[in-house]
Design a protein around this motif. Sequence first.
Motif, PDB file in Angstrom:
ATOM      1  N   ALA A   1       0.933  -1.090   0.152  1.00 34.60           N
ATOM      2  CA  ALA A   1      -0.054  -0.137   0.003  1.00 34.60           C
ATOM      3  C   ALA A   1       0.822   1.245  -0.009  1.00 34.60           C
ATOM      4  CB  ALA A   1      -1.158  -0.026   1.266  1.00 34.60           C
ATOM      5  N   GLU A   2       1.992   1.219   0.717  1.00 36.49           N
ATOM      6  CA  GLU A   2       2.680   2.426   0.920  1.00 36.49           C
ATOM      7  C   GLU A   2       4.136   2.478   0.293  1.00 36.49           C
ATOM      8  OE1 GLU A   2       2.897   3.441   4.762  1.00 36.49           O
ATOM      9  OE2 GLU A   2       0.601   3.935   5.216  1.00 36.49           O
ATOM     10  N   ALA A   3       4.461   1.129  -0.185  1.00 37.25           N
ATOM     11  CA  ALA A   3       5.944   1.060  -0.554  1.00 37.25           C
ATOM     12  C   ALA A   3       5.658   0.029  -1.775  1.00 37.25           C
ATOM     13  CB  ALA A   3       6.816   0.753   0.498  1.00 37.25           C
ATOM     14  N   LEU A   4       7.067  -0.003  -2.271  1.00 37.89           N
ATOM     15  CA  LEU A   4       7.269  -1.011  -3.480  1.00 37.89           C
ATOM     16  C   LEU A   4       8.651  -1.773  -2.855  1.00 37.89           C
ATOM     17  CD1 LEU A   4       6.927  -2.291  -6.232  1.00 37.89           C
ATOM     18  CD2 LEU A   4       8.364  -0.790  -7.104  1.00 37.89           C
ATOM     19  N   ARG A   5       8.758  -3.185  -2.724  1.00 42.06           N
ATOM     20  CA  ARG A   5       9.643  -3.858  -1.937  1.00 42.06           C
ATOM     21  C   ARG A   5      10.290  -4.667  -2.744  1.00 42.06           C
ATOM     22  NH1 ARG A   5       9.196  -2.745   3.416  1.00 42.06           N
ATOM     23  NH2 ARG A   5      10.605  -4.534   3.972  1.00 42.06           N
ATOM     24  N   LEU A   6      11.809  -4.471  -2.893  1.00 37.72           N
ATOM     25  CA  LEU A   6      12.511  -5.534  -3.614  1.00 37.72           C
ATOM     26  C   LEU A   6      13.421  -6.128  -2.590  1.00 37.72           C
ATOM     27  CD1 LEU A   6      13.574  -6.462  -6.747  1.00 37.72           C
ATOM     28  CD2 LEU A   6      14.888  -4.515  -6.505  1.00 37.72           C
ATOM     29  N   ARG A   7      13.471  -7.521  -2.562  1.00 39.51           N
ATOM     30  CA  ARG A   7      14.525  -8.344  -1.993  1.00 39.51           C
ATOM     31  C   ARG A   7      15.517  -8.940  -2.608  1.00 39.51           C
ATOM     32  NH1 ARG A   7       9.936  -8.926   1.572  1.00 39.51           N
ATOM     33  NH2 ARG A   7      10.200  -7.708   3.360  1.00 39.51           N
ATOM     34  N   ILE A   8      16.657  -8.929  -2.685  1.00 36.45           N
ATOM     35  CA  ILE A   8      17.590  -9.655  -3.068  1.00 36.45           C
ATOM     36  C   ILE A   8      18.467 -10.482  -2.168  1.00 36.45           C
ATOM     37  CG2 ILE A   8      19.539  -9.573  -4.762  1.00 36.45           C
ATOM     38  CD1 ILE A   8      18.925  -6.914  -5.703  1.00 36.45           C
ATOM     39  N   HIS A   9      18.099 -11.835  -2.374  1.00 33.68           N
ATOM     40  CA  HIS A   9      18.805 -12.613  -1.029  1.00 33.68           C
ATOM     41  C   HIS A   9      19.687 -13.671  -1.867  1.00 33.68           C
ATOM     42  CE1 HIS A   9      19.505 -15.466   2.338  1.00 33.68           C
ATOM     43  NE2 HIS A   9      19.188 -16.540   1.586  1.00 33.68           N
TER      44      HIS A   9
ATOM     45  N   LEU B   1      10.803   1.294  -1.659  1.00 32.32           N
ATOM     46  CA  LEU B   1      10.697   2.551  -2.536  1.00 32.32           C
ATOM     47  C   LEU B   1       9.288   3.134  -2.397  1.00 32.32           C
ATOM     48  CD1 LEU B   1      12.294   1.485  -5.856  1.00 32.32           C
ATOM     49  CD2 LEU B   1      13.489   2.471  -3.892  1.00 32.32           C
ATOM     50  N   PRO B   2       9.165   4.436  -2.295  1.00 34.54           N
ATOM     51  CA  PRO B   2       7.928   5.129  -2.012  1.00 34.54           C
ATOM     52  C   PRO B   2       6.681   4.470  -3.192  1.00 34.54           C
ATOM     53  CG  PRO B   2       9.483   6.804  -2.168  1.00 34.54           C
ATOM     54  CD  PRO B   2      10.272   5.460  -2.560  1.00 34.54           C
ATOM     55  N   ALA B   3       5.449   4.130  -2.732  1.00 34.82           N
ATOM     56  CA  ALA B   3       4.424   3.682  -3.659  1.00 34.82           C
ATOM     57  C   ALA B   3       4.199   4.530  -4.693  1.00 34.82           C
ATOM     58  CB  ALA B   3       3.193   3.416  -2.991  1.00 34.82           C
ATOM     59  N   ARG B   4       4.703   6.191  -4.700  1.00 39.88           N
ATOM     60  CA  ARG B   4       4.282   6.928  -5.640  1.00 39.88           C
ATOM     61  C   ARG B   4       5.408   6.576  -6.965  1.00 39.88           C
ATOM     62  NH1 ARG B   4       8.604  10.439  -5.177  1.00 39.88           N
ATOM     63  NH2 ARG B   4       9.467  10.571  -3.156  1.00 39.88           N
ATOM     64  N   MET B   5       6.675   6.031  -6.614  1.00 43.52           N
ATOM     65  CA  MET B   5       7.430   5.744  -7.866  1.00 43.52           C
ATOM     66  C   MET B   5       6.762   4.687  -8.679  1.00 43.52           C
ATOM     67  SD  MET B   5      10.139   7.574  -7.166  1.00 43.52           S
ATOM     68  CE  MET B   5      11.160   6.923  -8.297  1.00 43.52           C
ATOM     69  N   ALA B   6       5.887   3.665  -8.173  1.00 41.57           N
ATOM     70  CA  ALA B   6       5.363   3.061  -9.143  1.00 41.57           C
ATOM     71  C   ALA B   6       4.060   3.401  -9.795  1.00 41.57           C
ATOM     72  CB  ALA B   6       4.859   1.492  -8.357  1.00 41.57           C
ATOM     73  N   ALA B   7       3.649   4.647  -9.375  1.00 44.33           N
ATOM     74  CA  ALA B   7       2.394   5.010  -9.751  1.00 44.33           C
ATOM     75  C   ALA B   7       2.417   5.295 -11.097  1.00 44.33           C
ATOM     76  CB  ALA B   7       1.607   6.193  -9.003  1.00 44.33           C
TER      77      ALA B   7
ATOM     78  N   GLY C   1      14.260   6.029  -1.632  1.00 44.47           N
ATOM     79  CA  GLY C   1      13.885   4.720  -0.954  1.00 44.47           C
ATOM     80  C   GLY C   1      14.886   4.606   0.335  1.00 44.47           C
ATOM     81  N   GLN C   2      14.647   3.226   0.884  1.00 45.06           N
ATOM     82  CA  GLN C   2      15.606   2.863   1.858  1.00 45.06           C
ATOM     83  C   GLN C   2      16.128   1.633   1.690  1.00 45.06           C
ATOM     84  OE1 GLN C   2      12.963   2.994   5.484  1.00 45.06           O
ATOM     85  NE2 GLN C   2      13.519   5.294   5.762  1.00 45.06           N
ATOM     86  N   LEU C   3      17.468   1.240   2.053  1.00 43.75           N
ATOM     87  CA  LEU C   3      18.072   0.280   1.897  1.00 43.75           C
ATOM     88  C   LEU C   3      18.405  -0.494   3.334  1.00 43.75           C
ATOM     89  CD1 LEU C   3      19.707  -1.992   0.163  1.00 43.75           C
ATOM     90  CD2 LEU C   3      21.540  -0.535   0.236  1.00 43.75           C
ATOM     91  N   LEU C   4      17.918  -1.634   3.613  1.00 46.32           N
ATOM     92  CA  LEU C   4      18.344  -2.349   4.801  1.00 46.32           C
ATOM     93  C   LEU C   4      18.844  -3.674   4.336  1.00 46.32           C
ATOM     94  CD1 LEU C   4      15.028  -2.291   6.761  1.00 46.32           C
ATOM     95  CD2 LEU C   4      17.111  -0.791   7.013  1.00 46.32           C
ATOM     96  N   ILE C   5      20.360  -3.953   4.935  1.00 47.98           N
ATOM     97  CA  ILE C   5      21.138  -5.312   4.729  1.00 47.98           C
ATOM     98  C   ILE C   5      21.107  -6.119   5.947  1.00 47.98           C
ATOM     99  CG2 ILE C   5      23.213  -5.804   4.195  1.00 47.98           C
ATOM    100  CD1 ILE C   5      23.932  -3.031   2.948  1.00 47.98           C
ATOM    101  N   ALA C   6      20.595  -7.359   5.676  1.00 44.63           N
ATOM    102  CA  ALA C   6      20.703  -8.422   6.655  1.00 44.63           C
ATOM    103  C   ALA C   6      21.856  -9.362   6.176  1.00 44.63           C
ATOM    104  CB  ALA C   6      19.379  -9.159   6.627  1.00 44.63           C
ATOM    105  N   ASP C   7      23.153  -9.233   6.971  1.00 45.30           N
ATOM    106  CA  ASP C   7      24.187 -10.139   6.537  1.00 45.30           C
ATOM    107  C   ASP C   7      24.322 -11.407   7.499  1.00 45.30           C
ATOM    108  OD1 ASP C   7      26.801 -10.900   5.910  1.00 45.30           O
ATOM    109  OD2 ASP C   7      27.936  -9.395   6.580  1.00 45.30           O
ATOM    110  N   ALA C   8      23.728 -12.360   7.275  1.00 45.44           N
ATOM    111  CA  ALA C   8      24.068 -13.741   8.173  1.00 45.44           C
ATOM    112  C   ALA C   8      25.273 -14.503   7.658  1.00 45.44           C
ATOM    113  CB  ALA C   8      22.772 -14.650   7.820  1.00 45.44           C
ATOM    114  N   SER C   9      25.162 -15.430   8.410  1.00 49.81           N
ATOM    115  CA  SER C   9      26.686 -16.303   8.396  1.00 49.81           C
ATOM    116  C   SER C   9      26.344 -16.974   6.790  1.00 49.81           C
ATOM    117  CB  SER C   9      26.620 -17.539   9.440  1.00 49.81           C
ATOM    118  OG  SER C   9      25.267 -18.377   9.442  1.00 49.81           O
ATOM    119  N   ARG C  10      25.240 -17.254   6.312  1.00 46.88           N
ATOM    120  CA  ARG C  10      25.321 -17.790   5.211  1.00 46.88           C
ATOM    121  C   ARG C  10      24.463 -16.992   4.244  1.00 46.88           C
ATOM    122  NH1 ARG C  10      28.645 -20.528   1.612  1.00 46.88           N
ATOM    123  NH2 ARG C  10      27.332 -21.716   0.219  1.00 46.88           N
ATOM    124  N   GLY C  11      24.997 -15.922   3.448  1.00 44.26           N
ATOM    125  CA  GLY C  11      24.220 -15.143   2.651  1.00 44.26           C
ATOM    126  C   GLY C  11      23.799 -13.817   2.950  1.00 44.26           C
TER     127      GLY C  11
END
Length: 531
Positions: free
Chosen positions: A473-481, A525-531, A508-518
């Motif tokens: 509703a409020e964001a466009l989410r892209l995850r790369i794992h 990104l704001p939803a307006r970017m996809a509008a 937009g905002q970038l969060l990084i989750a760095d685990a032991s494997r991967g």
Amino acid sequence: MTRLVLAIVFLLAVVVEPTQPARAALAGLALLSAYMALAAAQVAIAWRSWWFDLRLARIAHLVDICAFVAGVYFTETNNSDFSSPFMAFAAFLLVSANLRWGWKGIAATALALLFANSVAGAVLYMLHFDLDLYRFSRRIVYMLVLSIVMVWLSSDNLLAQAIALADPGGDPGERRGRVLTAAMAQARQALGARGVAVALLRNEEPLVEIFQDDGTATHAMAAPGDLSDALAAGHPATLFDLRRGRRIELARGEGFVARTGPVSMPLARRCNTDEGISCAFSTASGPAELLVWGMRDITVDDMPLVEAFAREIGLALDREEMALLAQQAAVSGIRNALARDLHDSVAQFLAGTLFRIEALRRWIREGNDPEGEIDAIKQALRREQVQLRGLIDRLRKGEDGDRRTDLAEELDALLVELAHHWHIATRLDAAVRPLPVSIELAYELRQLVREGVANAVRHGHCSSVTVSIAGEAEALRLRIHDDGAGFPKGPVPLRPRSISERVEALGGQLLIADASRGVTLDISLPARMAA
């Protein structure tokens, strides 16, 4: 000159009106004639010397007030046919006080007029002279209202002179010299001056720029010295005479202030003039000074106009500076975007191609047929050529913002290509299909995925990458794992520079989750970017 005209009108009004002077006729006519002679003498003095014009201003103002009060005594009567010039006289005194001393001068003059007029009326009434109290009181009220309005206008600077500089044409940000040249020509014409000069001290440079127009426009540079020190110190609008050691300053809240003694005007000495008006002003890039000289009949009345020109020139230079900064910011943004695009596409593709060539060499050494891999590399090169042409077209023509595409389909095709190129497994999880977005946004997201996959393979040595895309509703989410080794451990957490800059540019905002494997890159990104 206005004082002389009023004196003549006052005298004629009294002479023509049969009932005037109402009392002490000979003394009244003699006083008004003497006042007219004094006004004529002051005009002659002002015509010859702006210095004595100001030095005698307070005495002349006091004489005007005395003449006003004397006029009340000699002419005030119950005769309603006589049209008194007192209100015009009072307005002249208030305007004159404003020009000379600002709102404080108006207030002092108003109090003096009201007090003197009231005392004169009271004396006439107590002596039982013929007096129309209603008309007399009404005039006092009018004078009070006029005084209040004049003080308010002057204190709020609503009477300040305003000018509009002519537009010299050209592209904003690239016409600084043209703006100054046109402004100096306009000031020279408006003031009837022989020459105009502007000196600029830029904060980041020790040299002083000097633009001069004395019939021919010139531009020169001056070394640091007296001129740069004077520009840094600044000064109000000043009418000066270097030979006689005289100057008149237009001080805020005080009006015109006369001073004697040595006068330091380095710009005037450089322009070979002893008399003129100088005004310091500020610009975004540093202090500056406007000098005007060679005016016929120069007076203190020219100082507010010079000050107005200085103010407008400063604002015009600031507008040019802002336009230049905006252009530089746009160029820098384009340069950074181009660098990101080349890094995320061409550079990473070439790195992957090197990997494939090394793998091909091992494949040949093992006695295998290389034809299939060579064809695959050729196909990848063709696809990259198409991508590069598309990038060049975007730079030439821009992107058509009204066109839209299915993001899920775009990423599906991209991940298949990346899987072949990097020899890894790829998968797309799309919560919504189709997911229409603009062509421009689809391009940016493809670049994010290309960079993310390349980093995972080259630095994390992964074997598989999963990309998830969802429109919320409020964001466009892209995850790369990926299932690689993650970022190297260190005191400061590492962040992929190109991806971080691209996400920031998209708001937009970038969060990084760095685990032991991967590693998981979570991009929102704001939803307006996809509008």
